[in-house]
Design an enzyme around this catalytic site. Sequence first.
Site, short mmCIF file in Angstrom:
data_model
loop_
_atom_site.label_atom_id
_atom_site.label_comp_id
_atom_site.label_asym_id
_atom_site.label_seq_id
_atom_site.Cartn_x
_atom_site.Cartn_y
_atom_site.Cartn_z
CE1 TYR A 11 -2.68 -32.82 -4.90
CE2 TYR A 11 -3.10 -34.35 -6.71
CZ TYR A 11 -2.25 -33.48 -6.04
OH TYR A 11 -0.97 -33.30 -6.49
N GLY A 32 -9.80 -29.66 -6.81
CA GLY A 32 -9.13 -28.46 -6.30
C GLY A 32 -8.08 -27.97 -7.30
CG ASN A 81 2.82 -40.73 -10.37
OD1 ASN A 81 2.04 -40.39 -11.25
ND2 ASN A 81 2.43 -41.38 -9.29
NE ARG A 116 4.20 -38.45 -2.58
CZ ARG A 116 4.42 -37.19 -2.94
NH1 ARG A 116 4.15 -36.78 -4.14
NH2 ARG A 116 4.93 -36.33 -2.08
CB VAL A 117 3.72 -46.60 -5.38
CG1 VAL A 117 4.31 -45.83 -6.56
CG2 VAL A 117 3.91 -48.08 -5.54
CB VAL A 118 8.69 -44.25 -5.29
CG1 VAL A 118 10.20 -44.31 -5.18
CG2 VAL A 118 8.25 -44.35 -6.75
CG ASN A 128 3.95 -47.05 0.99
OD1 ASN A 128 4.28 -46.24 1.85
ND2 ASN A 128 2.70 -47.46 0.84
CG PHE A 129 6.89 -50.57 -3.72
CD1 PHE A 129 5.76 -50.75 -2.93
CD2 PHE A 129 6.78 -50.84 -5.09
CE1 PHE A 129 4.53 -51.18 -3.46
CE2 PHE A 129 5.58 -51.29 -5.64
CZ PHE A 129 4.46 -51.45 -4.83
NE ARG A 182 -1.80 -40.27 -13.12
CZ ARG A 182 -1.85 -40.32 -11.79
NH1 ARG A 182 -0.75 -40.42 -11.08
NH2 ARG A 182 -3.01 -40.25 -11.17
P1 NAD Z 1 4.85 -32.25 -0.33
O1 NAD Z 1 3.68 -32.67 0.50
O2 NAD Z 1 6.18 -32.81 -0.01
O3 NAD Z 1 4.97 -30.67 -0.37
C1 NAD Z 1 3.87 -29.80 -0.26
C2 NAD Z 1 4.26 -28.66 0.67
O4 NAD Z 1 3.17 -27.75 0.78
C3 NAD Z 1 4.58 -29.14 2.09
O5 NAD Z 1 5.79 -28.59 2.53
C4 NAD Z 1 3.40 -28.62 2.92
O6 NAD Z 1 3.73 -28.38 4.26
C5 NAD Z 1 3.01 -27.38 2.14
N1 NAD Z 1 1.61 -26.96 2.36
C6 NAD Z 1 0.50 -27.74 2.31
N2 NAD Z 1 -0.58 -26.99 2.55
C7 NAD Z 1 -0.15 -25.72 2.75
C8 NAD Z 1 -0.80 -24.48 3.05
N3 NAD Z 1 -2.13 -24.42 3.18
N4 NAD Z 1 -0.04 -23.37 3.19
C9 NAD Z 1 1.32 -23.43 3.06
N5 NAD Z 1 1.98 -24.57 2.78
C10 NAD Z 1 1.25 -25.69 2.63
O7 NAD Z 1 4.46 -32.61 -1.85
P2 NAD Z 1 5.33 -32.49 -3.17
O8 NAD Z 1 5.40 -33.83 -3.76
O9 NAD Z 1 6.57 -31.73 -2.94
O10 NAD Z 1 4.35 -31.64 -4.09
C11 NAD Z 1 4.55 -30.25 -4.31
C12 NAD Z 1 3.53 -29.74 -5.31
O11 NAD Z 1 3.66 -30.45 -6.55
C13 NAD Z 1 2.08 -29.94 -4.86
O12 NAD Z 1 1.32 -28.81 -5.24
C14 NAD Z 1 1.63 -31.15 -5.63
O13 NAD Z 1 0.25 -31.14 -5.86
C15 NAD Z 1 2.43 -31.03 -6.92
N6 NAD Z 1 2.63 -32.33 -7.57
C16 NAD Z 1 3.54 -33.23 -7.06
C17 NAD Z 1 3.69 -34.47 -7.68
C18 NAD Z 1 4.68 -35.49 -7.17
O14 NAD Z 1 4.74 -36.60 -7.75
N7 NAD Z 1 5.49 -35.23 -6.19
C19 NAD Z 1 2.91 -34.79 -8.81
C20 NAD Z 1 1.99 -33.84 -9.25
C21 NAD Z 1 1.87 -32.61 -8.65
N1 UDP Z 2 0.38 -48.41 -4.69
C1 UDP Z 2 0.70 -49.73 -4.36
N2 UDP Z 2 1.24 -49.97 -3.14
C2 UDP Z 2 1.53 -48.98 -2.25
C3 UDP Z 2 1.23 -47.64 -2.60
C4 UDP Z 2 0.65 -47.40 -3.83
O1 UDP Z 2 0.47 -50.67 -5.14
O2 UDP Z 2 2.04 -49.30 -1.17
C5 UDP Z 2 -0.19 -48.13 -6.03
C6 UDP Z 2 -1.43 -47.25 -6.03
O3 UDP Z 2 -2.59 -48.04 -5.89
C7 UDP Z 2 -1.35 -46.60 -7.39
C8 UDP Z 2 0.16 -46.49 -7.67
O4 UDP Z 2 0.78 -47.40 -6.75
O5 UDP Z 2 -1.92 -47.43 -8.39
C9 UDP Z 2 0.72 -45.09 -7.43
O6 UDP Z 2 0.29 -44.65 -6.17
P1 UDP Z 2 0.77 -43.25 -5.54
O7 UDP Z 2 -0.04 -43.05 -4.31
O8 UDP Z 2 2.25 -43.23 -5.43
O9 UDP Z 2 0.42 -42.17 -6.64
P2 UDP Z 2 -0.91 -41.79 -7.47
O10 UDP Z 2 -1.93 -42.87 -7.34
O11 UDP Z 2 -1.36 -40.50 -6.87
O12 UDP Z 2 -0.41 -41.66 -8.85
#
Ligand code: NAD
Ligand code: UDP
Length: 324
Positions: free
Chosen positions: A151, A154, A180, A192-194, A196-197, A283
């Site tokens: 990730y 990439g 986040n 994800r943490v939110v 999950n909790f 972060r």
């Molecule tokens: P999400 O998993 O809910 O949405 C991602 C979407 O992309 C899904 O609908 C999935 O089906 C689609 N997808 C995955 N691979 C694909 C492919 N090869 N071709 C077409 N569609 C594909 O995640 P999200 O939280 O909505 O994240 C959206 C974007 O924002 C992502 O690029 C993610 O990296 C970025 N982002 C999100 C967060 C966050 O906290 N939510 C933080 C940082 C970056």
């Molecule tokens: N985390 C946790 N309990 C859970 C899921 C996640 O304590 O059930 C922690 C995880 O180890 C990380 C933080 O919460 O330190 C955020 O995790 P998340 O996967 O939401 O996002 P990211 O690590 O990608 O920021």
Amino acid sequence: MPRLYESRKRILVTGGAGFLGSHLIDHLLEKGHEVLCVDNLFTGTKRNLEHLHAQPRFEFIRHDVTFPLYVEADEIYNLACPASPIHYQHDPVQTTKTSVHGAINMLGLAKRLRCRILQASTSEIYGDPTVHPQTENYWGNVNSIGPRSCYDEGKRCAETLFFDYHRQHGLEIKVARIFNTYGPRMHPSDGRVVSNFIVQALKREAITLYGDGKQTRSFCYVDDLVDGLIRFMDSPAAFTGPVNLGNPAEFTMIELAELVLKETESSSPLTRQPLPQDDPKQRQPDIALAKKHLGWSPRVDLRQGLKPTISYFRSLLSDVGVIG
Ligand code: NAD
Ligand code: UDP
Ligand code: UDP
């Protein structure tokens, strides 16, 4: 093709069936635009879009962005990519392909159309940061061979591609580093943490704290984030970013657990589990650049944003009979 409605744009959103993408689409449609959503439904779901069934300005194509795509658009938001650690680690090779081949295809499309393209990049670019809070000029501290690398690396390579298409082909690019983000339509089992909790608290199950729970994250409500993305897309061409978008209010995971328990009126106990490998310790975005160039800063604090998020999960879980 001559345009009939000058102010109405045809906007392509990849990853539009996911959490962030589906909210972005709602906001773009509210502004009167036409939206084409491209998604392979790997982590997204049609449920996130079902309220748009009767919307004539909305169209959906099931497509994997690692393959070429030939459509017409005036703007592209490239969000397609699994975002939660358990999702992106499920098939890490596909995750890298989605970020890298997906970026090349969407950049190739933008180059042919001569249209503006925005990349959903991430705070993971900074890895386990040694600079705090993170400013955009910090180059990061990233492991290239660990379980999170598919990730992180990439997304880093996608940023490189965006800037090379900008320099080499004069493409108008926007690179947003998203921190986040949470809100309704997060996947209930994305780990994800939110999510999950909240799910654990509503089901009266133990809240899983990884490690000592003292690691920090800064949580942005989805409406604020989407507002930032749209402002960024609409900003002058010279402002390419990268720009941090996130809420600087920083919480430990213990503080988050306590707030979720309070807001859900749950008495679930806390339980410790091992900290995942390469889990960043802290972060927090520095958002001075977004404030200056976009006039943007988040408005919804964590307590406010948790309310609609909890309501969403409560109705989702009661719909399937998991809670009463
Ligand atoms: P999400 O998993 O809910 O949405 C991602 C979407 O992309 C899904 O609908 C999935 O089906 C689609 N997808 C995955 N691979 C694909 C492919 N090869 N071709 C077409 N569609 C594909 O995640 P999200 O939280 O909505 O994240 C959206 C974007 O924002 C992502 O690029 C993610 O990296 C970025 N982002 C999100 C967060 C966050 O906290 N939510 C933080 C940082 C970056
Ligand atoms: N985390 C946790 N309990 C859970 C899921 C996640 O304590 O059930 C922690 C995880 O180890 C990380 C933080 O919460 O330190 C955020 O995790 P998340 O996967 O939401 O996002 P990211 O690590 O990608 O920021
Ligand atoms: N591409 C696409 N749609 C288009 C134009 C290009 O999906 O409308 C893809 C195509 O697969 C191509 C990639 O984008 O390989 C990169 O395009 P570019 O023009 O930069 O490079 P080239 O075609 O020379 O490989």
